[in-house]
Design a protein around this motif. Sequence first.
Motif, PDB file in Angstrom:
ATOM      1  N   MET A 104      22.805   9.839  -9.205  1.00 52.35           N
ATOM      2  CA  MET A 104      23.007   9.173  -7.930  1.00 52.35           C
ATOM      3  C   MET A 104      22.570  10.047  -6.754  1.00 52.35           C
ATOM      4  SD  MET A 104      26.403   7.145  -6.608  1.00 52.35           S
ATOM      5  CE  MET A 104      26.611   6.286  -8.147  1.00 52.35           C
ATOM      6  N   ALA A 105      22.775  11.340  -6.855  1.00 51.08           N
ATOM      7  CA  ALA A 105      22.351  12.248  -5.782  1.00 51.08           C
ATOM      8  C   ALA A 105      20.832  12.218  -5.613  1.00 51.08           C
ATOM      9  CB  ALA A 105      22.842  13.669  -6.063  1.00 51.08           C
ATOM     10  N   ASP A 106      20.110  12.198  -6.725  1.00 52.88           N
ATOM     11  CA  ASP A 106      18.639  12.091  -6.652  1.00 52.88           C
ATOM     12  C   ASP A 106      18.241  10.813  -5.923  1.00 52.88           C
ATOM     13  OD1 ASP A 106      18.189  14.423  -8.074  1.00 52.88           O
ATOM     14  OD2 ASP A 106      17.771  13.406  -9.968  1.00 52.88           O
ATOM     15  N   PHE A 107      18.878   9.704  -6.305  1.00 52.13           N
ATOM     16  CA  PHE A 107      18.543   8.440  -5.662  1.00 52.13           C
ATOM     17  C   PHE A 107      18.888   8.481  -4.173  1.00 52.13           C
ATOM     18  CE2 PHE A 107      19.502   4.310  -3.960  1.00 52.13           C
ATOM     19  CZ  PHE A 107      18.274   3.687  -4.152  1.00 52.13           C
ATOM     20  N   GLY A 154       8.026  -1.438   7.538  1.00 50.76           N
ATOM     21  CA  GLY A 154       8.528  -2.805   7.614  1.00 50.76           C
ATOM     22  C   GLY A 154       9.862  -3.045   6.932  1.00 50.76           C
ATOM     23  N   VAL A 155      10.476  -2.026   6.359  1.00 47.93           N
ATOM     24  CA  VAL A 155      11.740  -2.225   5.651  1.00 47.93           C
ATOM     25  C   VAL A 155      12.861  -2.456   6.653  1.00 47.93           C
ATOM     26  CG1 VAL A 155      13.473  -1.177   4.143  1.00 47.93           C
ATOM     27  CG2 VAL A 155      11.053  -0.945   3.602  1.00 47.93           C
ATOM     28  N   ARG A 183       0.840  -1.210   0.000  1.00 44.12           N
ATOM     29  CA  ARG A 183       0.000   0.000   0.000  1.00 44.12           C
ATOM     30  C   ARG A 183       0.870   1.255   0.000  1.00 44.12           C
ATOM     31  NH1 ARG A 183      -3.224  -3.028   3.428  1.00 44.12           N
ATOM     32  NH2 ARG A 183      -2.240  -2.107   5.277  1.00 44.12           N
ATOM     33  N   ALA A 184       1.957   1.235   0.756  1.00 42.35           N
ATOM     34  CA  ALA A 184       2.829   2.407   0.848  1.00 42.35           C
ATOM     35  C   ALA A 184       3.642   2.618  -0.422  1.00 42.35           C
ATOM     36  CB  ALA A 184       3.760   2.262   2.056  1.00 42.35           C
ATOM     37  N   GLY A 198      17.092   8.005   1.296  1.00 40.40           N
ATOM     38  CA  GLY A 198      17.109   8.462   2.685  1.00 40.40           C
ATOM     39  C   GLY A 198      15.774   8.984   3.183  1.00 40.40           C
ATOM     40  N   GLU A 199      15.015   9.621   2.299  1.00 42.36           N
ATOM     41  CA  GLU A 199      13.746  10.228   2.714  1.00 42.36           C
ATOM     42  C   GLU A 199      12.542   9.318   2.556  1.00 42.36           C
ATOM     43  OE1 GLU A 199      13.291  13.830   0.491  1.00 42.36           O
ATOM     44  OE2 GLU A 199      15.113  14.728   1.320  1.00 42.36           O
ATOM     45  N   LYS A 200      12.559   8.448   1.554  1.00 41.68           N
ATOM     46  CA  LYS A 200      11.348   7.688   1.228  1.00 41.68           C
ATOM     47  C   LYS A 200      11.491   6.171   1.364  1.00 41.68           C
ATOM     48  CE  LYS A 200       9.163  11.410  -0.366  1.00 41.68           C
ATOM     49  NZ  LYS A 200       7.891  11.895   0.077  1.00 41.68           N
TER      50      LYS A 200
END
Length: 159
Positions: free
Chosen positions: A122-125, A138-139, A93-94, A130-132
């Motif tokens: 790579m900076a975008d990733f 559960g990760v 769902r997330a 880190g944020e999402k």
Amino acid sequence: MEDPSEGQGLDRIDVRILRLLQENGRLSNAELAQRVNLSPATCHRRTQRLFRDGAIAAVRAMVAPRAVGRGALVMVGVVLDRSTPESFATFERAVVSLGFVLDCHLVAGDFDYVLKIRVGDMADFNRLHGEKLIALPGVRQTRTFFVMKEVIDNAPLDF
């Protein structure tokens, strides 16, 4: 050779229509009808049935990722902290709400899920990770694979 559509409610003309549209989704009904040797009206009815029955899932343009600033392809293996139907459902769902995730597959093996993501660099990733990504419910762990060369991507189905 046996017809691959046998048992799926598709005849050889349906299969030909599917192959032609997969190759070029911009074919007009008149062009398609000519190529499968049907009248335009009959071809239209068949194509509409293929949509209605789900044999054609969608028609859309394949946008060149670099043209829109998404030239970097990243595959991410995700391991959840628990392997329960509830934790899988919560994660799914997330992840569906994340527009940058192109594909998400529940897999067998070292990971629970494999995600396909396109970013600018790579900076975008790193920011998204880190944020999402690690904030998804559960990760427990992620493993990232930056694609060095796209040998085959979004190939048409072979049928």
